[in-house]
Design a protein around this motif. Structure first.
Motif, PDB file in Angstrom:
ATOM      1  N   LYS A   5       0.822  -1.213   0.000  1.00 57.39           N
ATOM      2  CA  LYS A   5       0.000   0.000   0.000  1.00 57.39           C
ATOM      3  C   LYS A   5       0.853   1.260   0.000  1.00 57.39           C
ATOM      4  CE  LYS A   5      -4.248  -1.908   1.749  1.00 57.39           C
ATOM      5  NZ  LYS A   5      -5.141  -2.134   2.866  1.00 57.39           N
ATOM      6  N   VAL A   7       3.799   1.510  -1.469  1.00 59.73           N
ATOM      7  CA  VAL A   7       4.288   1.641  -2.840  1.00 59.73           C
ATOM      8  C   VAL A   7       3.216   2.303  -3.708  1.00 59.73           C
ATOM      9  CG1 VAL A   7       5.046   0.363  -4.892  1.00 59.73           C
ATOM     10  CG2 VAL A   7       5.848  -0.327  -2.627  1.00 59.73           C
ATOM     11  N   ALA A   8       1.969   1.868  -3.543  1.00 58.41           N
ATOM     12  CA  ALA A   8       0.870   2.454  -4.313  1.00 58.41           C
ATOM     13  C   ALA A   8       0.735   3.948  -4.008  1.00 58.41           C
ATOM     14  CB  ALA A   8      -0.441   1.729  -3.999  1.00 58.41           C
ATOM     15  N   SER A  11       3.422   6.153  -5.582  1.00 59.70           N
ATOM     16  CA  SER A  11       3.121   6.411  -6.992  1.00 59.70           C
ATOM     17  C   SER A  11       2.095   7.542  -7.124  1.00 59.70           C
ATOM     18  CB  SER A  11       2.611   5.116  -7.649  1.00 59.70           C
ATOM     19  OG  SER A  11       2.119   5.354  -8.943  1.00 59.70           O
ATOM     20  N   LEU A  12       1.081   7.511  -6.272  1.00 60.11           N
ATOM     21  CA  LEU A  12       0.044   8.556  -6.318  1.00 60.11           C
ATOM     22  C   LEU A  12       0.592   9.916  -5.882  1.00 60.11           C
ATOM     23  CD1 LEU A  12      -3.030   6.611  -4.876  1.00 60.11           C
ATOM     24  CD2 LEU A  12      -2.598   7.209  -7.258  1.00 60.11           C
ATOM     25  N   ARG A  14       3.511  11.086  -6.252  1.00 63.11           N
ATOM     26  CA  ARG A  14       4.293  11.666  -7.347  1.00 63.11           C
ATOM     27  C   ARG A  14       3.399  12.247  -8.432  1.00 63.11           C
ATOM     28  NH1 ARG A  14       8.361   8.057 -10.628  1.00 63.11           N
ATOM     29  NH2 ARG A  14       6.431   6.880 -10.590  1.00 63.11           N
ATOM     30  N   ARG A  15       2.324  11.507  -8.741  1.00 65.16           N
ATOM     31  CA  ARG A  15       1.370  12.010  -9.736  1.00 65.16           C
ATOM     32  C   ARG A  15       0.906  13.425  -9.367  1.00 65.16           C
ATOM     33  NH1 ARG A  15      -2.670   8.892 -11.246  1.00 65.16           N
ATOM     34  NH2 ARG A  15      -0.992   7.526 -11.820  1.00 65.16           N
ATOM     35  N   PHE A  16       0.500  13.571  -8.087  1.00 62.22           N
ATOM     36  CA  PHE A  16      -0.048  14.867  -7.664  1.00 62.22           C
ATOM     37  C   PHE A  16       1.046  15.914  -7.536  1.00 62.22           C
ATOM     38  CE2 PHE A  16      -3.236  11.789  -6.101  1.00 62.22           C
ATOM     39  CZ  PHE A  16      -4.245  12.194  -6.947  1.00 62.22           C
ATOM     40  N   MET A  36      -5.033  14.238  -0.897  1.00 62.57           N
ATOM     41  CA  MET A  36      -5.001  13.747  -2.275  1.00 62.57           C
ATOM     42  C   MET A  36      -5.118  12.229  -2.367  1.00 62.57           C
ATOM     43  SD  MET A  36      -2.026  16.164  -3.730  1.00 62.57           S
ATOM     44  CE  MET A  36      -2.271  17.908  -4.090  1.00 62.57           C
ATOM     45  N   VAL A  37      -4.596  11.524  -1.403  1.00 62.17           N
ATOM     46  CA  VAL A  37      -4.663  10.063  -1.467  1.00 62.17           C
ATOM     47  C   VAL A  37      -5.638   9.488  -0.447  1.00 62.17           C
ATOM     48  CG1 VAL A  37      -2.292   9.907  -2.332  1.00 62.17           C
ATOM     49  CG2 VAL A  37      -2.713   9.633   0.099  1.00 62.17           C
ATOM     50  N   ARG A  38      -6.463  10.355   0.125  1.00 57.36           N
ATOM     51  CA  ARG A  38      -7.450   9.932   1.126  1.00 57.36           C
ATOM     52  C   ARG A  38      -6.787   9.159   2.266  1.00 57.36           C
ATOM     53  NH1 ARG A  38     -11.698   8.398  -3.571  1.00 57.36           N
ATOM     54  NH2 ARG A  38     -12.238  10.502  -4.089  1.00 57.36           N
ATOM     55  N   PHE A  73      13.269   6.037  -5.886  1.00 57.22           N
ATOM     56  CA  PHE A  73      12.641   4.855  -5.289  1.00 57.22           C
ATOM     57  C   PHE A  73      12.145   3.899  -6.375  1.00 57.22           C
ATOM     58  CE2 PHE A  73       8.858   2.588  -3.855  1.00 57.22           C
ATOM     59  CZ  PHE A  73       9.306   1.995  -2.693  1.00 57.22           C
ATOM     60  N   PHE A  74      11.467   4.473  -7.391  1.00 55.02           N
ATOM     61  CA  PHE A  74      10.899   3.631  -8.458  1.00 55.02           C
ATOM     62  C   PHE A  74      11.916   3.366  -9.566  1.00 55.02           C
ATOM     63  CE2 PHE A  74       6.636   4.927  -6.829  1.00 55.02           C
ATOM     64  CZ  PHE A  74       6.121   3.657  -6.708  1.00 55.02           C
ATOM     65  N   THR A  76      13.033   5.266 -11.890  1.00 55.30           N
ATOM     66  CA  THR A  76      12.449   5.690 -13.165  1.00 55.30           C
ATOM     67  C   THR A  76      13.418   6.431 -14.067  1.00 55.30           C
ATOM     68  OG1 THR A  76      11.452   7.477 -11.906  1.00 55.30           O
ATOM     69  CG2 THR A  76       9.993   5.755 -12.670  1.00 55.30           C
ATOM     70  N   HIS A 104       8.070   5.749 -18.047  1.00 50.81           N
ATOM     71  CA  HIS A 104       9.317   5.013 -18.243  1.00 50.81           C
ATOM     72  C   HIS A 104       9.045   3.536 -18.531  1.00 50.81           C
ATOM     73  CE1 HIS A 104       8.013   4.175 -14.241  1.00 50.81           C
ATOM     74  NE2 HIS A 104       8.956   3.286 -14.059  1.00 50.81           N
TER      75      HIS A 104
END
Lengths: 206, 206
Positions: A5, A7-8, A11-12, A14-16, A36-38, A73-74, A76, A104
């Motif tokens: 969770k 890791v998920a 990712s979110l 970074r998106r925001f 943003m990620v609740r 971390f990822f 990329t 990527h």
């Protein structure tokens, strides 16, 4: 080992953060990321501690720095080669999706058991026969596969993937795959998602 | 109010029950269902209690009866009309996906802000201009929408959907929608799913 969770959420985040950066935002606070990620600010701070990067109570987190840490971390900076098996409706959409993105992630080859598709270029990706999978995976040291075949074929193809060294599967087939414990499977189950939405649309609130 | 995760599991149970039924299986035990959804037998029994249907310790659950009870829960005797907004790659794939399935979910109309698509039949679904959304949703009493537009358009279109009475959104746009608390949003975020798989493929085990 970083929990799934976390890791998920990374990712979110970074998106925001990327959206915020484009909007000219330089700093964010944990409570903003939490919204943003609740999640909660405390959870955000725990997640970001994994990156070895801390914000300050006054200024929060530096947006550009934080993106850089999540990229690291990822991993990329590196292009990640993946394969796709099953060039049907969903498979074709995914080929377009990952081709269009600035991500990527690169689908280097697609496969289908329908031999009439072999050798054709479908949505900019060359489609190969299943027999070619072993060599292509080995030569390119591919560890990750997208599985977009019908449910009836999913397990037998997952077995082939695992035999040939695949260690992570993004599974769109509506079936629960049996894989060894060192292989990671992420299920995307669109019918189930849709049934949830319909159920809650009908006025049965959470 | 049934919790969201329970609703998701009920959908998954039914999937596996239908496969079991086709294979000629008459009875299942809670531990078998638990294994299928990666849960515990106690959780399965709690979930199924919501349906008002109990198995027996000796024979477990009757497969056909259990399917019937879950169908009633999801109201699948009735065809559910939904709309789709955004006829791009993912949108087209979803139109094919829900057309092919034997499901009770029917996409009655699709919409795109690209007016050159309006009036055309794309993947067996008629595509309408955004201006027609209000009337079509009202006339058909649609409560559920699939949102497959780019991230930049997602919030403004979600606002239009909510204004026109949509109460549930299956969101494929990589953005967190802001909606009133009585509107349910389910996010499907394929890039995030893929990043998770890649992360865990690289040998960082759970």
């Amino acid at each position: 080992m970083t929990p799934e969770k976390t890791v998920a959420r990374l990712s979110l985040y970074r998106r925001f953060l990327k959206i915020a950066k484009e909007d000219g935002v330089d700093n964010v606070y944990s409570h903003q990321l939490a919204e943003m990620v609740r999640s909660t600010p405390a959870q955000v701070r725990r997640d970001l501690m994994i990156l070895g990067y801390n914000g300050s109570p006054q200024k929060g987190y530096d947006v550009a720095e934080l993106i850089k840490h999540i990229d690291t971390f990822f991993n990329t900076e590196k292009i990640i080669d993946v394969i796709l098996v099953g060039v049907g409706n969903i498979g074709r959409a995914l080929l377009s999706y990952f081709r269009d993105g600035k991500s990527h992630i690169k689908i280097i080859a697609s496969f289908d058991k329908d031999e009439t598709k072999a050798g054709r270029v479908i949505n900019n990706s060359r489609c190969y026969a299943m027999d070619d999978l072993k060599n292509i995976v080995a030569e390119n040291n591919v560890k990750t596969a997208i599985l977009s075949v019908p449910a009836t074929d999913a397990q037998s193809i997952a077995d082939i993937l695992v035999e040939n060294g695949i260690r992570g599967i993004l599974n769109f087939a509506p079936t629960r795959l049996k894989v060894p414990s060192d292989v990671f499977v992420e299920d995307v189950d669109i019918t189930m998602n849709m049934e949830k939405v319909i159920y809650f649309s009908a006025g049965k609130k959470k």
